[in-house]
Design a protein around this motif. Structure first.
Motif, PDB file in Angstrom:
ATOM      1  N   VAL A  28      -8.524   9.333  11.055  1.00 54.61           N
ATOM      2  CA  VAL A  28      -9.022   9.939   9.824  1.00 54.61           C
ATOM      3  C   VAL A  28      -8.666   9.272   8.565  1.00 54.61           C
ATOM      4  CG1 VAL A  28      -8.562  12.127   8.437  1.00 54.61           C
ATOM      5  CG2 VAL A  28      -8.648  12.351  10.931  1.00 54.61           C
ATOM      6  N   LYS A  29      -9.480   9.371   7.429  1.00 51.42           N
ATOM      7  CA  LYS A  29      -9.526   8.674   6.306  1.00 51.42           C
ATOM      8  C   LYS A  29      -9.446   9.676   5.160  1.00 51.42           C
ATOM      9  CE  LYS A  29     -11.475   4.689   3.598  1.00 51.42           C
ATOM     10  NZ  LYS A  29     -12.650   3.792   3.710  1.00 51.42           N
ATOM     11  N   ILE A  30      -8.665   9.707   4.222  1.00 50.40           N
ATOM     12  CA  ILE A  30      -8.622  10.341   3.109  1.00 50.40           C
ATOM     13  C   ILE A  30      -8.389   9.607   1.927  1.00 50.40           C
ATOM     14  CG2 ILE A  30      -8.121  12.545   4.512  1.00 50.40           C
ATOM     15  CD1 ILE A  30      -5.377  12.524   3.292  1.00 50.40           C
ATOM     16  N   TYR A  31      -9.102  10.056   0.714  1.00 45.90           N
ATOM     17  CA  TYR A  31      -8.952   9.598  -0.598  1.00 45.90           C
ATOM     18  C   TYR A  31      -7.725   9.935  -1.418  1.00 45.90           C
ATOM     19  CZ  TYR A  31     -12.419   6.133   0.640  1.00 45.90           C
ATOM     20  OH  TYR A  31     -13.333   5.317   1.395  1.00 45.90           O
ATOM     21  N   TYR A  84       0.704  -1.406  -0.107  1.00 49.51           N
ATOM     22  CA  TYR A  84      -0.043   0.070  -0.192  1.00 49.51           C
ATOM     23  C   TYR A  84       0.796   1.220   0.137  1.00 49.51           C
ATOM     24  CZ  TYR A  84      -4.514  -2.180   0.816  1.00 49.51           C
ATOM     25  OH  TYR A  84      -5.824  -2.916   0.423  1.00 49.51           O
ATOM     26  N   PRO A  85       0.691   2.183  -1.077  1.00 52.14           N
ATOM     27  CA  PRO A  85       1.470   3.429  -1.080  1.00 52.14           C
ATOM     28  C   PRO A  85       1.227   4.289   0.049  1.00 52.14           C
ATOM     29  CG  PRO A  85      -0.129   3.220  -2.862  1.00 52.14           C
ATOM     30  CD  PRO A  85      -0.111   1.957  -2.125  1.00 52.14           C
ATOM     31  N   GLY A  86       0.124   4.193   0.326  1.00 52.25           N
ATOM     32  CA  GLY A  86      -0.350   5.040   1.539  1.00 52.25           C
ATOM     33  C   GLY A  86       0.304   5.008   2.999  1.00 52.25           C
ATOM     34  N   LEU A  87       0.495   3.541   3.077  1.00 52.73           N
ATOM     35  CA  LEU A  87       1.336   2.906   4.456  1.00 52.73           C
ATOM     36  C   LEU A  87       2.456   3.540   4.134  1.00 52.73           C
ATOM     37  CD1 LEU A  87       1.135   1.703   7.198  1.00 52.73           C
ATOM     38  CD2 LEU A  87       2.017  -0.269   5.928  1.00 52.73           C
ATOM     39  N   GLN A  88       3.386   3.424   2.826  1.00 53.66           N
ATOM     40  CA  GLN A  88       4.717   3.687   2.823  1.00 53.66           C
ATOM     41  C   GLN A  88       4.842   5.063   2.997  1.00 53.66           C
ATOM     42  OE1 GLN A  88       6.527   3.169  -1.073  1.00 53.66           O
ATOM     43  NE2 GLN A  88       8.431   3.287  -0.275  1.00 53.66           N
ATOM     44  N   ALA A  89       3.925   6.052   2.679  1.00 50.42           N
ATOM     45  CA  ALA A  89       4.148   7.450   2.819  1.00 50.42           C
ATOM     46  C   ALA A  89       3.955   7.724   4.182  1.00 50.42           C
ATOM     47  CB  ALA A  89       2.871   8.026   2.053  1.00 50.42           C
ATOM     48  N   ILE A  91      -4.564   6.767   4.273  1.00 48.44           N
ATOM     49  CA  ILE A  91      -4.896   7.229   2.965  1.00 48.44           C
ATOM     50  C   ILE A  91      -5.134   6.022   1.839  1.00 48.44           C
ATOM     51  CG2 ILE A  91      -3.496   8.666   1.112  1.00 48.44           C
ATOM     52  CD1 ILE A  91      -1.656   9.650   3.329  1.00 48.44           C
ATOM     53  N   ASP A  92      -6.283   5.986   1.429  1.00 49.69           N
ATOM     54  CA  ASP A  92      -6.750   5.132   0.491  1.00 49.69           C
ATOM     55  C   ASP A  92      -6.433   5.482  -1.172  1.00 49.69           C
ATOM     56  OD1 ASP A  92      -7.904   2.869  -0.587  1.00 49.69           O
ATOM     57  OD2 ASP A  92      -9.926   3.327  -0.102  1.00 49.69           O
ATOM     58  N   HIS A  93      -5.727   4.644  -1.654  1.00 50.91           N
ATOM     59  CA  HIS A  93      -5.122   4.921  -3.060  1.00 50.91           C
ATOM     60  C   HIS A  93      -3.914   5.788  -3.135  1.00 50.91           C
ATOM     61  CE1 HIS A  93      -8.377   2.371  -4.507  1.00 50.91           C
ATOM     62  NE2 HIS A  93      -9.293   3.294  -4.022  1.00 50.91           N
ATOM     63  N   GLY A  94      -4.347   7.148  -2.592  1.00 50.59           N
ATOM     64  CA  GLY A  94      -3.377   8.028  -2.446  1.00 50.59           C
ATOM     65  C   GLY A  94      -2.632   9.012  -3.407  1.00 50.59           C
ATOM     66  N   THR A  95      -2.670   8.617  -4.794  1.00 51.04           N
ATOM     67  CA  THR A  95      -1.982   9.432  -5.595  1.00 51.04           C
ATOM     68  C   THR A  95      -2.738  10.903  -5.610  1.00 51.04           C
ATOM     69  OG1 THR A  95      -1.918   7.598  -7.031  1.00 51.04           O
ATOM     70  CG2 THR A  95      -1.386   9.609  -8.136  1.00 51.04           C
ATOM     71  N   GLY A  96      -1.899  11.694  -5.574  1.00 49.72           N
ATOM     72  CA  GLY A  96      -2.192  13.372  -5.656  1.00 49.72           C
ATOM     73  C   GLY A  96      -2.493  13.742  -4.296  1.00 49.72           C
ATOM     74  N   VAL A  97      -2.383  13.264  -3.315  1.00 53.69           N
ATOM     75  CA  VAL A  97      -2.602  13.825  -2.035  1.00 53.69           C
ATOM     76  C   VAL A  97      -1.643  14.432  -1.403  1.00 53.69           C
ATOM     77  CG1 VAL A  97      -2.606  13.131   0.693  1.00 53.69           C
ATOM     78  CG2 VAL A  97      -4.035  11.804  -1.119  1.00 53.69           C
ATOM     79  N   VAL A  98      -2.116  15.840  -0.960  1.00 53.09           N
ATOM     80  CA  VAL A  98      -1.239  16.849  -0.524  1.00 53.09           C
ATOM     81  C   VAL A  98      -1.448  17.252   0.816  1.00 53.09           C
ATOM     82  CG1 VAL A  98      -0.085  19.269  -0.781  1.00 53.09           C
ATOM     83  CG2 VAL A  98      -0.673  17.883  -2.889  1.00 53.09           C
ATOM     84  N   ILE A  99      -0.581  17.153   1.784  1.00 54.09           N
ATOM     85  CA  ILE A  99      -0.681  17.637   3.294  1.00 54.09           C
ATOM     86  C   ILE A  99       0.250  18.444   3.787  1.00 54.09           C
ATOM     87  CG2 ILE A  99      -1.177  16.949   5.607  1.00 54.09           C
ATOM     88  CD1 ILE A  99      -1.704  14.156   4.667  1.00 54.09           C
ATOM     89  N   GLY A 100      -0.231  19.956   4.064  1.00 55.48           N
ATOM     90  CA  GLY A 100       0.615  20.789   4.237  1.00 55.48           C
ATOM     91  C   GLY A 100       1.416  20.924   5.620  1.00 55.48           C
ATOM     92  N   GLU A 101       2.632  21.685   5.484  1.00 60.33           N
ATOM     93  CA  GLU A 101       3.230  21.966   7.014  1.00 60.33           C
ATOM     94  C   GLU A 101       2.656  22.073   8.255  1.00 60.33           C
ATOM     95  OE1 GLU A 101       7.532  24.107   7.872  1.00 60.33           O
ATOM     96  OE2 GLU A 101       6.007  25.134   6.850  1.00 60.33           O
ATOM     97  N   SER A 102       1.625  23.132   8.195  1.00 63.53           N
ATOM     98  CA  SER A 102       1.000  23.504   9.428  1.00 63.53           C
ATOM     99  C   SER A 102      -0.337  22.722   9.640  1.00 63.53           C
ATOM    100  CB  SER A 102       0.701  24.710   9.553  1.00 63.53           C
ATOM    101  OG  SER A 102       0.219  25.469   8.712  1.00 63.53           O
ATOM    102  N   CYS A 103      -0.482  21.813   8.935  1.00 62.06           N
ATOM    103  CA  CYS A 103      -1.866  20.962   8.840  1.00 62.06           C
ATOM    104  C   CYS A 103      -1.783  20.092  10.198  1.00 62.06           C
ATOM    105  CB  CYS A 103      -1.986  19.991   7.685  1.00 62.06           C
ATOM    106  SG  CYS A 103      -3.674  19.302   7.350  1.00 62.06           S
ATOM    107  N   ILE A 104      -2.961  19.992  10.797  1.00 62.50           N
ATOM    108  CA  ILE A 104      -3.146  19.096  11.993  1.00 62.50           C
ATOM    109  C   ILE A 104      -4.204  18.241  11.621  1.00 62.50           C
ATOM    110  CG2 ILE A 104      -4.042  19.190  14.467  1.00 62.50           C
ATOM    111  CD1 ILE A 104      -2.834  22.058  14.887  1.00 62.50           C
ATOM    112  N   ILE A 105      -4.067  16.963  11.995  1.00 58.99           N
ATOM    113  CA  ILE A 105      -5.099  15.982  11.664  1.00 58.99           C
ATOM    114  C   ILE A 105      -5.273  15.087  12.904  1.00 58.99           C
ATOM    115  CG2 ILE A 105      -5.336  13.895  10.255  1.00 58.99           C
ATOM    116  CD1 ILE A 105      -3.736  15.022   8.043  1.00 58.99           C
TER     117      ILE A 105
END
Length: 285
Positions: free
Chosen positions: A214-217, A145-150, A196-210
């Motif tokens: 949480v699940k994102i596509y 899973y690329p999401g897990l690697q990231a 992160i499901d599938h994952g391609t094109g996901v961008v999470i910025g420096e000051s983001c708080i999660i």
């Protein structure tokens, strides 16, 4: 070497003088990307031994292999962190030995964090397995899973980032970006059981708080409303509270934007204002 090749070499050397961009060993040279990636590969092997590369592991040699890997990580990472510190500080009053001491402490601190990283990443694995009906086993998640690697690389880089280490965390995160298509700034704060499901094109910025769970596509952007340089030390990216799901290609922007707990953000939505907990927000066009 014929004259045309000699001339080409001369021109290249002239460009080094004119435009810079050369990393000389005798100067306060920059960290080496290849070395950082080698360390990162070893760190991933500590987190998931036997999964990342082909190696013969058994109960008899596991301690030896682990010890070898830990010593190799500390030696190489110390060297690269030392370069990063000296390059950023660039102060003749700060000795090379002082930077080495700081670098070694940071490298050892990262290795000491491995058990806690394994706990957190184990929760990420479980979140992926529970959240994806296509996942047949946690082992499948780990190896494919690329999401897990990231996320794994993000969690490693984040430890260094929190400890004030420059440059190295970004090399790691951009390596993950290149291999997975997922761009997570190491400065972001991400809670437990993140998927992160599938994952391609996901961008999470420096000051983001999660938050947690949480699940994102694919294609989701958690970004800034403004990219002005003077805002670099401000909170520019959104806060995502616990138990939120964000579907494909949604864009959520702004440091004051809060997605309340338990909300669902539909695909292709554009969000620049906070939403209350439990909100279901869809693009109805």
């Amino acid at each position: 070497m014929n004259s045309s090749i000699d001339n080409a070499v001369d021109k290249i050397l002239e460009s080094y003088e004119k435009y810079g961009g050369i990393n000389l060993e005798e100067a306060s040279n920059f960290p080496n990307r290849q070395n950082v990636i080698a360390v990162l590969q070893d760190l991933q092997c500590l987190i998931f031994p036997g999964y990342r590369i082909a190696e013969d592991l058994d109960s008899d040699n596991l301690r030896y292999v682990t010890g070898q890997r830990v010593n190799r990580i500390i030696a190489m990472l110390t060297k690269e962190i030392q370069k990063a510190l000296r390059f950023v500080i660039q102060n003749d009053n700060v000795s090379k030995s002082h930077c080495f001491s700081l670098a070694e402490k940071a490298a050892i601190a990262l290795v000491e964090e491995i058990p806690e990283l394994r706990r957190k990443i184990g929760l990420d694995v479980q979140a992926a397995f529970a959240g994806d009906p296509a996942a047949k086993s946690t082992e499948e998640v780990i190896v494919s899973y690329p999401g897990l690697q990231a996320i794994t690389i993000y969690r490693i880089a984040h430890v260094l980032c929190k400890n004030g280490i420059p440059v190295i965390p970004r090399i790691m995160s951009e390596y993950a970006h290149g291999h997975t298509g997922i761009d997570i700034n190491p400065g972001a704060e991400i809670g437990e059981s993140f998927f992160i499901d599938h994952g391609t094109g996901v961008v999470i910025g420096e000051s983001c708080i999660i938050g947690n769970n949480v699940k994102i596509y694919q294609g989701v952007t958690l970004g800034a409303l403004s990219v002005k340089k003077e805002l670099m030390d401000k909170k520019r990216h959104p806060t995502i509270e616990d138990d939120v799901t964000i579907y494909a290609n949604a864009t959520i922007l702004g440091g004051r934007t809060i997605i309340g707990k338990g909300s669902v953000i539909g695909g292709n939505t554009w969000v620049t204002k906070s939403v209350e907990p439990g909100t279901k927000l869809y693009n109805e066009e």
